[in-house]
Design a protein around this motif. Structure first.
Motif, short mmCIF file in Angstrom:
data_model
loop_
_atom_site.label_atom_id
_atom_site.label_comp_id
_atom_site.label_asym_id
_atom_site.label_seq_id
_atom_site.Cartn_x
_atom_site.Cartn_y
_atom_site.Cartn_z
N GLN A 213 0.83 -1.20 0.00
CA GLN A 213 0.00 0.00 0.00
C GLN A 213 0.87 1.26 0.00
N GLU A 217 0.80 4.18 -2.76
CA GLU A 217 0.60 5.59 -2.40
C GLU A 217 1.75 6.44 -2.93
N ILE A 222 -2.83 5.88 -4.83
CA ILE A 222 -3.73 6.28 -3.75
C ILE A 222 -3.58 7.78 -3.57
N SER A 226 -6.66 10.82 0.44
CA SER A 226 -7.52 9.68 0.72
C SER A 226 -7.47 9.32 2.20
N ALA A 229 -4.61 7.07 3.03
CA ALA A 229 -3.23 7.53 2.91
C ALA A 229 -2.49 7.45 4.25
N ARG A 236 6.36 10.48 0.99
CA ARG A 236 6.27 9.92 -0.36
C ARG A 236 7.56 10.21 -1.13
#
Length: 446
Positions: A213, A217, A222, A226, A229, A236
């Protein structure tokens, strides 16, 4: 009480006197020559690949770097240290530690290697951008305590406490020369297995779900806003440096089944991993070798202390090496305050089948290569930074001691808080009549 000094102790004292005299000559020669020294007649273990042993060779250091290696070397004005056939090695790797970011492991206010956020289990906070090197203190008491034992560099590790995540954050290699900054690229730390299941809904299976996940992201699958997140914008961006740009990810994992899943996951996403721990790594040695994954093992992790260590073996390092895996060393437990014991770990790996030269390489060249600092540390070669150690005997024997450490060509004072306390309390008891009482003593000694 009469103290008897053994022949070995006299020899060590004589060697120390020569080294002290050499250091004094360096100081008299001026600041520029302080990073220059000629070490004569040493048994040089270069830790380079190939011909790594040079018997009775000289090493000339100029301006903090190795200028020449050979026999009969000379250079006017450079102080000389006579090694007398004693071993000379690169300064050693101290393992994955908290040296400089941890003073007292049992006192939270003195430890900076772990992040505690989001203690509510319903909301896991993932902060790969957390960088422990920002808290590094080169004046830590642990720095001289460690380097007088022949250790010149260590990897600062990042971990998680309750409320953290399986992604502990970033660390990097620091040289123990008093410099304030890391010398190599950052390393991202991830912890998997039963010990981290509490951070992933009490199931190790969820660890892979969450890692996937996070990558989704990071790659924009994603939306940042969201409800699913888990990453900040900085998180990130940081994660992308390890997933897409080839940064090293150090994964703490022991059980063979978890290592198998890790190899599949890293191949699927193109992640450049190394393993820390790897108690059961020997079971997957051919696969690790084929994937080019270095393993930082603790050779003394040889008991089934939990269900991730059922297959632990004293021959772990030897079996991994035999299959072609690059083996380095780290230790479990209080590694920061016991970094000196890493030589004992390497010695035990050698006693259980690892070739001696690979035991030394696991403390020098291999970790330097794995962590991207092999242009600075880990070998003795022309042009390399002169981080060197002259030993009283075999450096993988616990009975041997580091007689002199040079970092960047500077002779490091072979003193630490521990040696000063030792000397203070072993010294003859002072008397009030002599008038030479230390400050900490009362005016009268009863």
């Amino acid at each position: 009480m009469t103290t008897t000094v053994s022949k070995r102790a006299r020899a060590l004292l004589a060697g120390a006197a020569l080294l002290i005299a050499g250091a004094a000559c360096a100081q008299e020669a001026g600041a520029d020559s302080g990073q220059s020294v000629l070490i004569r007649n040493a048994n040089v273990y270069t830790a380079t690949e190939g011909a790594g042993y040079l018997e009775e060779h000289d090493v000339l250091v100029r301006d903090g770097k190795v200028a020449a290696i050979g026999r009969g070397l000379s250079f006017p004005g450079v102080p000389v240290v006579e090694a007398g056939g004693r071993p000379l090695t690169p300064a050693l790797f101290g393992g994955i530690t908290g040296i400089g970011i941890e003073e007292v492991s049992g006192e939270d206010r003195t430890t900076d290697n772990a992040l505690t956020l989001g203690a509510d289990d319903k909301h896991m906070v993932v902060r790969p951008e957390f960088d422990v090197t920002l808290a590094y203190n080169p004046d830590s008491v642990l720095v001289p305590v460690t380097r007088v034992e022949g250790i010149g560099f260590t990897l600062l590790g990042a971990g998680s406490r309750a409320g953290g995540s399986i992604i502990g954050g970033q660390g990097a290699v620091v040289r123990l020369d008093g410099g304030p900054d890391p010398v190599g690229p950052r390393v991202l730390f991830v912890q998997l297995g039963s010990g981290s299941a509490r951070l992933t809904g009490s199931s190790r299976a969820a660890q892979w779900m969450l890692l996937d996940q996070l990558i989704d992201e990071m790659r924009g699958r994603i939306a940042p806003d969201s409800r699913m997140a888990l990453l900040t914008p900085a998180g990130r961006e940081t994660l992308a440096r390890y997933i897409d740009d080839g940064g090293r990810v150090m994964v703490g994992v022991d059980r063979a089944s978890d290592i198998r899943q890790l190899l599949r996951w890293s191949k699927r996403h193109g992640v450049r991993i190394a393993i820390a721990g790897g108690a059961e790594a020997w079971k997957l040695a051919p696969q690790l070798a084929a994937a080019g994954v270095p393993v930082f093992v603790d050779p003394l992790a040889n008991l089934p202390s939990d269900f991730d260590h059922i297959g632990a073996s004293l021959e772990n390092a030897a079996r991994l090496h035999a299959a072609g895996v690059q083996v380095a060393f780290t230790q479990s437990g209080d590694a920061s305050h016991n970094a000196r014991k890493i030589r004992q770990l390497a010695g035990n790996a050698v006693a259980n089948g690892l070739p001696w030269e690979n035991g030394l390489a696991g403390l020098t060249r291999v970790p330097a290569q794995a962590l991207g600092v092999d242009d600075r540390v880990g070998t003795i070669a022309r042009g390399m930074v002169a981080d060197l150690v002259l030993w009283s005997g075999d450096p993988l024997e616990v009975s041997s001691v580091a007689e002199q450490v040079w970092l960047g060509g500077w002779a490091i004072p072979m003193r630490s808080r521990q040696t000063e306390l030792r000397d203070r309390y072993l010294a003859p008891k002072p008397s009030a009549e002599s008038g030479d009482l230390p400050r900490a003593y009362p005016a009268a000694v009863r």
